[in-house]
Design a protein around this motif. Structure first.
Motif, PDB file in Angstrom:
ATOM      1  N   ALA A 153      35.586  42.250  55.902  1.00  0.00           N
ATOM      2  CA  ALA A 153      35.048  42.977  55.632  1.00  0.00           C
ATOM      3  C   ALA A 153      35.752  43.159  53.953  1.00  0.00           C
ATOM      4  CB  ALA A 153      36.533  44.787  55.866  1.00  0.00           C
ATOM      5  N   TRP A 154      36.229  41.934  53.188  1.00  0.00           N
ATOM      6  CA  TRP A 154      36.811  41.954  51.947  1.00  0.00           C
ATOM      7  C   TRP A 154      35.818  42.545  51.142  1.00  0.00           C
ATOM      8  CZ3 TRP A 154      41.117  37.942  52.340  1.00  0.00           C
ATOM      9  CH2 TRP A 154      42.103  38.383  52.535  1.00  0.00           C
ATOM     10  N   ASP A 155      35.901  42.575  50.113  1.00  0.00           N
ATOM     11  CA  ASP A 155      34.500  43.011  49.122  1.00  0.00           C
ATOM     12  C   ASP A 155      34.484  41.362  48.123  1.00  0.00           C
ATOM     13  OD1 ASP A 155      32.920  43.255  46.932  1.00  0.00           O
ATOM     14  OD2 ASP A 155      33.250  45.474  46.732  1.00  0.00           O
ATOM     15  N   THR A 156      33.580  40.531  48.731  1.00  0.00           N
ATOM     16  CA  THR A 156      33.293  39.356  48.358  1.00  0.00           C
ATOM     17  C   THR A 156      33.148  39.143  46.621  1.00  0.00           C
ATOM     18  OG1 THR A 156      31.229  39.489  49.033  1.00  0.00           O
ATOM     19  CG2 THR A 156      32.740  38.423  50.428  1.00  0.00           C
ATOM     20  N   ALA A 157      32.294  40.554  46.009  1.00  0.00           N
ATOM     21  CA  ALA A 157      31.292  40.729  45.359  1.00  0.00           C
ATOM     22  C   ALA A 157      33.117  40.490  44.101  1.00  0.00           C
ATOM     23  CB  ALA A 157      30.698  42.096  44.124  1.00  0.00           C
ATOM     24  N   LEU A 158      34.380  41.889  44.638  1.00  0.00           N
ATOM     25  CA  LEU A 158      35.140  41.358  43.617  1.00  0.00           C
ATOM     26  C   LEU A 158      35.892  40.362  43.823  1.00  0.00           C
ATOM     27  CD1 LEU A 158      36.313  45.048  44.643  1.00  0.00           C
ATOM     28  CD2 LEU A 158      35.077  44.537  42.700  1.00  0.00           C
ATOM     29  N   ILE A 159      36.092  39.943  44.939  1.00  0.00           N
ATOM     30  CA  ILE A 159      36.689  38.105  45.132  1.00  0.00           C
ATOM     31  C   ILE A 159      35.988  37.095  43.896  1.00  0.00           C
ATOM     32  CG2 ILE A 159      36.905  36.813  46.511  1.00  0.00           C
ATOM     33  CD1 ILE A 159      37.789  38.717  48.810  1.00  0.00           C
ATOM     34  N   ALA A 160      34.768  37.324  44.042  1.00  0.00           N
ATOM     35  CA  ALA A 160      34.100  36.531  43.086  1.00  0.00           C
ATOM     36  C   ALA A 160      34.774  36.341  42.121  1.00  0.00           C
ATOM     37  CB  ALA A 160      32.627  35.709  42.929  1.00  0.00           C
ATOM     38  N   GLU A 161      34.811  37.847  41.769  1.00  0.00           N
ATOM     39  CA  GLU A 161      34.716  38.052  40.304  1.00  0.00           C
ATOM     40  C   GLU A 161      36.544  37.656  39.825  1.00  0.00           C
ATOM     41  OE1 GLU A 161      34.701  41.759  36.921  1.00  0.00           O
ATOM     42  OE2 GLU A 161      33.906  42.328  38.865  1.00  0.00           O
ATOM     43  N   GLY A 162      37.102  38.071  40.544  1.00  0.00           N
ATOM     44  CA  GLY A 162      38.421  37.650  40.270  1.00  0.00           C
ATOM     45  C   GLY A 162      38.504  36.158  40.175  1.00  0.00           C
ATOM     46  N   HIS A 163      37.881  35.655  41.438  1.00  0.00           N
ATOM     47  CA  HIS A 163      38.383  33.736  41.549  1.00  0.00           C
ATOM     48  C   HIS A 163      37.292  33.179  40.043  1.00  0.00           C
ATOM     49  CE1 HIS A 163      38.835  33.573  45.938  1.00  0.00           C
ATOM     50  NE2 HIS A 163      40.089  34.043  45.520  1.00  0.00           N
ATOM     51  N   HIS A 164      36.744  34.236  39.313  1.00  0.00           N
ATOM     52  CA  HIS A 164      36.125  33.180  37.940  1.00  0.00           C
ATOM     53  C   HIS A 164      37.263  32.974  37.240  1.00  0.00           C
ATOM     54  CE1 HIS A 164      33.213  32.860  34.810  1.00  0.00           C
ATOM     55  NE2 HIS A 164      33.373  33.872  33.846  1.00  0.00           N
ATOM     56  N   LEU A 165      37.690  34.777  36.898  1.00  0.00           N
ATOM     57  CA  LEU A 165      38.856  34.808  35.598  1.00  0.00           C
ATOM     58  C   LEU A 165      39.651  34.290  36.511  1.00  0.00           C
ATOM     59  CD1 LEU A 165      38.611  38.888  36.157  1.00  0.00           C
ATOM     60  CD2 LEU A 165      38.313  37.195  34.509  1.00  0.00           C
ATOM     61  N   VAL A 166      40.022  34.068  37.486  1.00  0.00           N
ATOM     62  CA  VAL A 166      41.643  32.604  37.730  1.00  0.00           C
ATOM     63  C   VAL A 166      40.822  31.505  37.003  1.00  0.00           C
ATOM     64  CG1 VAL A 166      42.940  31.981  39.363  1.00  0.00           C
ATOM     65  CG2 VAL A 166      42.714  34.173  39.394  1.00  0.00           C
ATOM     66  N   ARG A 167      40.058  31.016  37.155  1.00  0.00           N
ATOM     67  CA  ARG A 167      39.715  29.480  37.135  1.00  0.00           C
ATOM     68  C   ARG A 167      39.583  29.534  35.427  1.00  0.00           C
ATOM     69  NH1 ARG A 167      36.364  30.103  41.223  1.00  0.00           N
ATOM     70  NH2 ARG A 167      34.148  31.619  39.940  1.00  0.00           N
ATOM     71  N   GLU A 168      39.178  30.572  34.401  1.00  0.00           N
ATOM     72  CA  GLU A 168      38.847  30.355  33.752  1.00  0.00           C
ATOM     73  C   GLU A 168      40.437  30.465  32.852  1.00  0.00           C
ATOM     74  OE1 GLU A 168      37.600  33.733  31.601  1.00  0.00           O
ATOM     75  OE2 GLU A 168      35.146  33.456  31.770  1.00  0.00           O
ATOM     76  N   ARG A 169      41.743  31.354  33.671  1.00  0.00           N
ATOM     77  CA  ARG A 169      42.499  31.209  33.384  1.00  0.00           C
ATOM     78  C   ARG A 169      43.059  29.887  33.186  1.00  0.00           C
ATOM     79  NH1 ARG A 169      42.177  32.811  28.952  1.00  0.00           N
ATOM     80  NH2 ARG A 169      44.430  32.090  28.868  1.00  0.00           N
ATOM     81  N   LEU A 170      42.772  29.514  34.482  1.00  0.00           N
ATOM     82  CA  LEU A 170      43.527  27.888  34.941  1.00  0.00           C
ATOM     83  C   LEU A 170      43.341  26.823  33.816  1.00  0.00           C
ATOM     84  CD1 LEU A 170      43.395  27.918  38.748  1.00  0.00           C
ATOM     85  CD2 LEU A 170      45.116  27.772  37.469  1.00  0.00           C
ATOM     86  N   ALA A 171      42.037  26.294  33.527  1.00  0.00           N
ATOM     87  CA  ALA A 171      41.075  26.054  32.405  1.00  0.00           C
ATOM     88  C   ALA A 171      41.961  26.257  30.508  1.00  0.00           C
ATOM     89  CB  ALA A 171      40.066  26.617  32.088  1.00  0.00           C
ATOM     90  N   ALA A 172      41.707  26.566  31.473  1.00  0.00           N
ATOM     91  CA  ALA A 172      43.339  27.576  29.274  1.00  0.00           C
ATOM     92  C   ALA A 172      44.937  27.016  29.221  1.00  0.00           C
ATOM     93  CB  ALA A 172      43.760  29.194  29.146  1.00  0.00           C
TER      94      ALA A 172
END
Length: 411
Positions: free
Chosen positions: A263-282
């Motif tokens: 029941a979790w919102d997959t679109a919000l999770i995908a957007e959040g994970h993308h931002l986290v990966r950006e910060r991990l790269a930084a």
């Protein structure tokens, strides 16, 4: 609730910040804005049952609040600046756009978060003026007395008026120095929506979580390279993604390990994970992550697991160890202990949180955590006493229902 009562409640959730912000822009006085807005909602409670809910509740409330503000200024206009205030009242020229983003509520946040105010005062004032939270709700969030918080908010509004703090988004050069307080406020607004502390409110207030996310997106547009802004947005998105699974049909809180992950919102999770990966790269490039980025990474670990048994608790614990350097607060220590219980067992975690008693004795989550650990260790009598204390302190109706059921399952 009648349909009219529901309409008033919904309008308060949706329109409070807009009305207060519009009045603050027009009259330049937080006291006038807040009191006129409150009077407008009180008038709605009186008139809507007889007249019907207007087609545009927000416009009706704003117009009514403007009239209330004008009436107040007329009553008080016995000073030398009568002519100047009269001009202000009847000035209907549209405001000029201010800053890169013309948003009344964003300007109101920056006004409330001015560096001239102490950090806790900034947060409390913004929760009241922008979030529309009551003084008791904010006092519970701060773990302080209501009277002390009321005085703090009153002094802050007076200081803004006396110091003529501008109602605007700061210039690009000033933004980085101002952003820390703003992010703290937005995070607390979001948290109040995610787990509302008031016993007479919905257990989850989507109006607050949605507004916090909307304003954080605006901040990100102003500061696209700021890691903590991106981290906070990711944290909110990953948390909001679980919202619909957090309360059962019977109105009981559903713990993370019991939630329907489908029941979790997959679109919000995908957007959040993308931002986290950006910060991990930084971070890999040598840019140290901040508090919100680490919290977002912890949530990314949880939302990456398809089943609670797949959760990488060692990574969660390592992230909490990193977070302690930024935020050595007792609440972070409590959350770290919860993660440690999954790796080292409940006895080790219980010893860790018992050391926090003097700092968290008035915090319901501390007692709820103790109750669960004691239950897992088979200490039913002590667990029941801890559940009793947690239920006494908890204000959220869904959480109270959850704690009551868990207590009832003890032997």
């Amino acid at each position: 609730m009648s349909d009219v009562e529901e309409a008033v409640t919904r309008a308060h959730h949706d329109e409070w910040a807009r009305v207060v912000a519009a009045l603050t822009r027009r009259f330049g006085d937080l006291d006038i804005a807040e009191e006129a807005a409150a009077e407008a909602f009180a008038t709605a409670v009186e008139r809507w049952p007889a007249d019907g809910v207007p087609p545009n509740p927000g416009a009706w409330l704003t117009t009514t609040a403007n009239r209330k503000a004008i009436d107040r200024i007329r009553r008080e206009n016995k000073r030398d600046d009568k002519h100047k205030e009269a001009q202000m009242v009847y000035d209907d020229d549209p405001p000029e756009p201010v800053g890169a983003i013309d948003d009344d509520r964003l300007r109101l946040i920056f006004t409330c978060c001015h560096p001239a105010l102490a950090m806790q005062t900034r947060v409390a004032l913004t929760l009241r003026m922008v979030g529309g939270l009551t003084v008791p709700e904010i006092a519970r969030a701060f773990l302080v007395q209501e009277t002390a918080l009321e005085r703090r908010i009153t002094r802050a509004k007076a200081k803004i008026k006396a110091a003529r703090i501008p109602y605007r988004v700061p210039s690009a050069e000033d933004l980085p120095a101002r952003i820390t307080g703003v992010l703290a406020v937005l995070y607390l607004v979001f948290n109040e929506g995610y787990l509302a502390t008031g016993p007479d409110t919905d257990p989850v207030r989507h109006d607050l979580t949605a507004e916090a996310i909307r304003l954080t997106r605006l901040i990100r547009a102003l500061l696209p390279d700021d890691g903590e802004v991106a981290g906070l947005l990711a944290l909110m998105l990953l948390t909001e993604a679980r919202r619909t699974a957090r309360v059962s049909a019977s109105g009981e809180l559903v713990a993370l390990d019991e939630q329907d992950r489908g029941a979790w919102d997959t679109a919000l999770i995908a957007e959040g994970h993308h931002l986290v990966r950006e910060r991990l790269a930084a971070a890999a490039a040598g840019v140290a992550p901040g508090r919100y980025q680490i919290l977002a990474a912890i949530n990314a670990v949880h939302t990456s697991a398809r089943d609670v048994r797949d959760t990488d608790w060692s990574q969660v614990l390592a992230l909490y160890d990193q977070l302690v350097h930024f935020d050595p607060s007792p609440i972070i220590a409590l959350n770290r202990a919860i993660a440690a219980a999954e790796l080292d067992g409940p006895q080790v975690a219980l010893a860790a949180i018992d050391r926090l008693e003097d700092k968290l004795a008035g915090y319901h989550a501390y007692h709820a955590t103790r109750a669960d650990l004691l239950r897992r260790l088979g200490h039913s009598q002590q667990s029941r006493a801890a559940y009793d204390k947690a239920i006494e302190l908890a204000g959220n109706t869904a959480e109270t229902a959850y704690l009551t059921r868990r207590r009832g399952q003890l032997r």
